[in-house]
Design a protein around this motif. Structure first.
Motif, PDB file in Angstrom:
ATOM      1  N   SER A   1     -13.593   4.003  -6.020  1.00  0.00           N
ATOM      2  CA  SER A   1     -14.768   3.391  -6.848  1.00  0.00           C
ATOM      3  C   SER A   1     -14.584   1.969  -7.428  1.00  0.00           C
ATOM      4  O   SER A   1     -13.427   1.937  -7.813  1.00  0.00           O
ATOM      5  CB  SER A   1     -15.440   4.338  -7.876  1.00  0.00           C
ATOM      6  N   ILE A   2     -15.411   1.413  -7.304  1.00  0.00           N
ATOM      7  CA  ILE A   2     -15.266  -0.366  -7.670  1.00  0.00           C
ATOM      8  C   ILE A   2     -16.268  -0.445  -8.899  1.00  0.00           C
ATOM      9  O   ILE A   2     -17.340  -0.324  -8.761  1.00  0.00           O
ATOM     10  CB  ILE A   2     -15.399  -1.275  -6.729  1.00  0.00           C
ATOM     11  N   SER A   3     -15.693  -0.896 -10.142  1.00  0.00           N
ATOM     12  CA  SER A   3     -16.516  -1.292 -10.917  1.00  0.00           C
ATOM     13  C   SER A   3     -16.047  -2.752 -11.860  1.00  0.00           C
ATOM     14  O   SER A   3     -14.967  -3.182 -11.367  1.00  0.00           O
ATOM     15  CB  SER A   3     -16.393  -0.319 -12.194  1.00  0.00           C
ATOM     16  N   MET A   4     -16.927  -3.377 -12.596  1.00  0.00           N
ATOM     17  CA  MET A   4     -16.788  -4.422 -12.821  1.00  0.00           C
ATOM     18  C   MET A   4     -16.425  -4.687 -14.427  1.00  0.00           C
ATOM     19  O   MET A   4     -16.821  -3.843 -15.397  1.00  0.00           O
ATOM     20  CB  MET A   4     -18.076  -5.491 -12.677  1.00  0.00           C
ATOM     21  N   ASP A   5     -15.215  -5.388 -14.792  1.00  0.00           N
ATOM     22  CA  ASP A   5     -14.657  -5.352 -16.038  1.00  0.00           C
ATOM     23  C   ASP A   5     -14.635  -6.744 -16.747  1.00  0.00           C
ATOM     24  O   ASP A   5     -13.997  -7.563 -16.224  1.00  0.00           O
ATOM     25  CB  ASP A   5     -13.322  -4.908 -16.302  1.00  0.00           C
TER      26      ASP A   5
ATOM     27  N   SER B   1      -9.091   5.507  -7.940  1.00  0.00           N
ATOM     28  CA  SER B   1      -8.927   6.560  -7.002  1.00  0.00           C
ATOM     29  C   SER B   1      -7.893   7.741  -7.449  1.00  0.00           C
ATOM     30  O   SER B   1      -6.928   7.124  -8.278  1.00  0.00           O
ATOM     31  CB  SER B   1      -8.738   6.182  -5.683  1.00  0.00           C
ATOM     32  N   GLU B   2      -8.146   8.958  -7.321  1.00  0.00           N
ATOM     33  CA  GLU B   2      -7.169   9.775  -7.768  1.00  0.00           C
ATOM     34  C   GLU B   2      -7.078  10.879  -7.076  1.00  0.00           C
ATOM     35  O   GLU B   2      -7.717  11.266  -6.247  1.00  0.00           O
ATOM     36  CB  GLU B   2      -7.862  10.611  -9.411  1.00  0.00           C
ATOM     37  N   GLY B   3      -6.044  11.916  -7.349  1.00  0.00           N
ATOM     38  CA  GLY B   3      -5.677  13.118  -6.679  1.00  0.00           C
ATOM     39  C   GLY B   3      -4.725  12.723  -5.444  1.00  0.00           C
ATOM     40  O   GLY B   3      -4.787  13.462  -4.489  1.00  0.00           O
ATOM     41  N   TRP B   4      -4.015  11.826  -5.342  1.00  0.00           N
ATOM     42  CA  TRP B   4      -2.989  11.333  -4.366  1.00  0.00           C
ATOM     43  C   TRP B   4      -1.610  12.057  -4.903  1.00  0.00           C
ATOM     44  O   TRP B   4      -1.066  12.284  -5.697  1.00  0.00           O
ATOM     45  CB  TRP B   4      -2.954   9.977  -4.291  1.00  0.00           C
ATOM     46  N   SER B   5      -0.846  12.357  -3.366  1.00  0.00           N
ATOM     47  CA  SER B   5       0.514  12.692  -3.463  1.00  0.00           C
ATOM     48  C   SER B   5       1.103  12.356  -2.038  1.00  0.00           C
ATOM     49  O   SER B   5       0.621  12.671  -1.008  1.00  0.00           O
ATOM     50  CB  SER B   5       0.726  14.127  -3.680  1.00  0.00           C
ATOM     51  N   PRO B   6       2.101  11.343  -2.106  1.00  0.00           N
ATOM     52  CA  PRO B   6       2.372  10.592  -2.994  1.00  0.00           C
ATOM     53  C   PRO B   6       1.606   9.617  -3.472  1.00  0.00           C
ATOM     54  O   PRO B   6       0.578   9.389  -2.992  1.00  0.00           O
ATOM     55  CB  PRO B   6       3.924  10.016  -2.496  1.00  0.00           C
ATOM     56  N   GLU B   7       2.267   8.223  -3.956  1.00  0.00           N
ATOM     57  CA  GLU B   7       1.539   7.090  -4.272  1.00  0.00           C
ATOM     58  C   GLU B   7       0.875   6.292  -3.115  1.00  0.00           C
ATOM     59  O   GLU B   7       1.758   6.036  -2.156  1.00  0.00           O
ATOM     60  CB  GLU B   7       2.507   6.007  -5.221  1.00  0.00           C
ATOM     61  N   PRO B   8      -0.298   5.998  -3.180  1.00  0.00           N
ATOM     62  CA  PRO B   8      -0.955   5.475  -2.402  1.00  0.00           C
ATOM     63  C   PRO B   8      -0.725   3.913  -2.181  1.00  0.00           C
ATOM     64  O   PRO B   8      -0.350   3.491  -3.165  1.00  0.00           O
ATOM     65  CB  PRO B   8      -2.328   5.815  -2.131  1.00  0.00           C
ATOM     66  N   GLU B   9      -1.085   3.345  -1.213  1.00  0.00           N
ATOM     67  CA  GLU B   9      -1.152   1.746  -1.138  1.00  0.00           C
ATOM     68  C   GLU B   9      -2.733   1.338  -1.248  1.00  0.00           C
ATOM     69  O   GLU B   9      -3.529   1.855  -0.799  1.00  0.00           O
ATOM     70  CB  GLU B   9      -0.688   1.379   0.321  1.00  0.00           C
ATOM     71  N   VAL B  10      -2.882   0.202  -2.094  1.00  0.00           N
ATOM     72  CA  VAL B  10      -4.196  -0.354  -2.412  1.00  0.00           C
ATOM     73  C   VAL B  10      -4.128  -1.564  -1.700  1.00  0.00           C
ATOM     74  O   VAL B  10      -3.211  -2.547  -1.851  1.00  0.00           O
ATOM     75  CB  VAL B  10      -4.335  -0.347  -3.727  1.00  0.00           C
ATOM     76  N   ILE B  11      -5.005  -2.112  -0.871  1.00  0.00           N
ATOM     77  CA  ILE B  11      -5.201  -3.232  -0.157  1.00  0.00           C
ATOM     78  C   ILE B  11      -6.576  -3.930  -0.688  1.00  0.00           C
ATOM     79  O   ILE B  11      -7.627  -3.104  -0.466  1.00  0.00           O
ATOM     80  CB  ILE B  11      -5.189  -3.000   1.267  1.00  0.00           C
ATOM     81  N   TRP B  12      -6.625  -5.072  -0.998  1.00  0.00           N
ATOM     82  CA  TRP B  12      -7.876  -5.887  -1.286  1.00  0.00           C
ATOM     83  C   TRP B  12      -8.139  -6.722  -0.287  1.00  0.00           C
ATOM     84  O   TRP B  12      -7.290  -7.522   0.361  1.00  0.00           O
ATOM     85  CB  TRP B  12      -8.047  -6.472  -2.575  1.00  0.00           C
TER      86      TRP B  12
END
Length: 232
Positions: free
Chosen positions: A145-149, A162-173
């Protein structure tokens, strides 16, 4: 290859199934990794060939330390007093299987921390043998999910979670033109009580450039197909 629950299946490596051979008998593990989801039960394969009873042998399953067994069978019984505390109450050997030289280990209620290479060792005091089996516990996390801060002064941030991963995932923007702008982001990771990982990735934006996509995926490509990414 099949998907187990919400597991993202990834083959990381191949292991030699036989590591010791002597007097015509060998201990054989698995040359393919086992892949399963947290909470599932698995059987880590291992056997003696040619067929040879292991009822009167020492059978030891371990990971990094030989002296801290995942499971130890000796003197015709399980030696739970020396077992790794992380595995107590979760492992078993088949007594009928031992009569046929089957050393396979039943491992229950998998945890993400169970991932790794397991060694299966057997000896009768004269002969010994050892095989290896790799276990991969993989969990595919939630749709990001994407939100603004806008709490940091006048600077606006987008936050991808995002949650519930095993192992650590990669995030790409990526920006609106498809350019990879991941280097402009910061990512934090937290582990929950079950050992699963949650990621939060932050990227600064300008109001006039407000179209971004966030891709969360496993870090290693699947040898038999593409990983299942999540994109927002």
């Amino acid at each position: 290859m099949r998907f187990l629950g919400r597991t993202c299946l990834i083959v990381l490596s191949l292991l030699p199934a036989v590591s010791t051979q002597r007097d015509g008998s060998s201990v054989i593990g698995s040359d393919q990794p086992l892949i399963a989801s947290p909470g599932e039960d698995v059987i880590l394969p291992c056997h003696i060939t040619p067929r040879l009873s292991a009822v009167d042998m020492e059978v030891r399953w371990y990971r990094e330390s030989f002296k801290i067994p995942v499971h130890l069978y000796e003197d015709r019984r399980d030696q739970t007093d020396v077992q790794d505390s992380d595995y107590q109450g979760r492992t078993a050997l088949s007594r009928l299987g031992l009569q046929e030289g089957i050393l396979s280990l039943n491992l229950r209620n998998l945890r993400p921390s169970d991932s790794g290479v397991y060694s299966c060792y057997a000896t009768d005091g004269v002969w010994d043998g050892q095989g290896k089996t790799e276990l991969i516990v993989r969990a595919l996390g939630t749709q990001p999910s994407i939100s603004m801060d806008s709490t940091q002064g006048e600077q606006t941030w987008l936050v991808c979670r995002s949650e519930g991963w095993s192992p650590e995932p990669e995030v790409i923007w990526r920006d609106r033109d498809g350019n990879n702008v991941t280097s402009l982001s910061n990512t934090t990771v937290q582990r929950d009580s079950q050992g699963l990982l949650s990621v939060s990735s932050y990227i600064k934006i300008k109001q006039q450039s407000n179209v971004f996509s966030c891709l969360v995926k496993v870090k290693h490509p699947n040898q038999t197909g593409n990983p299942t990414p999540h994109i927002q």
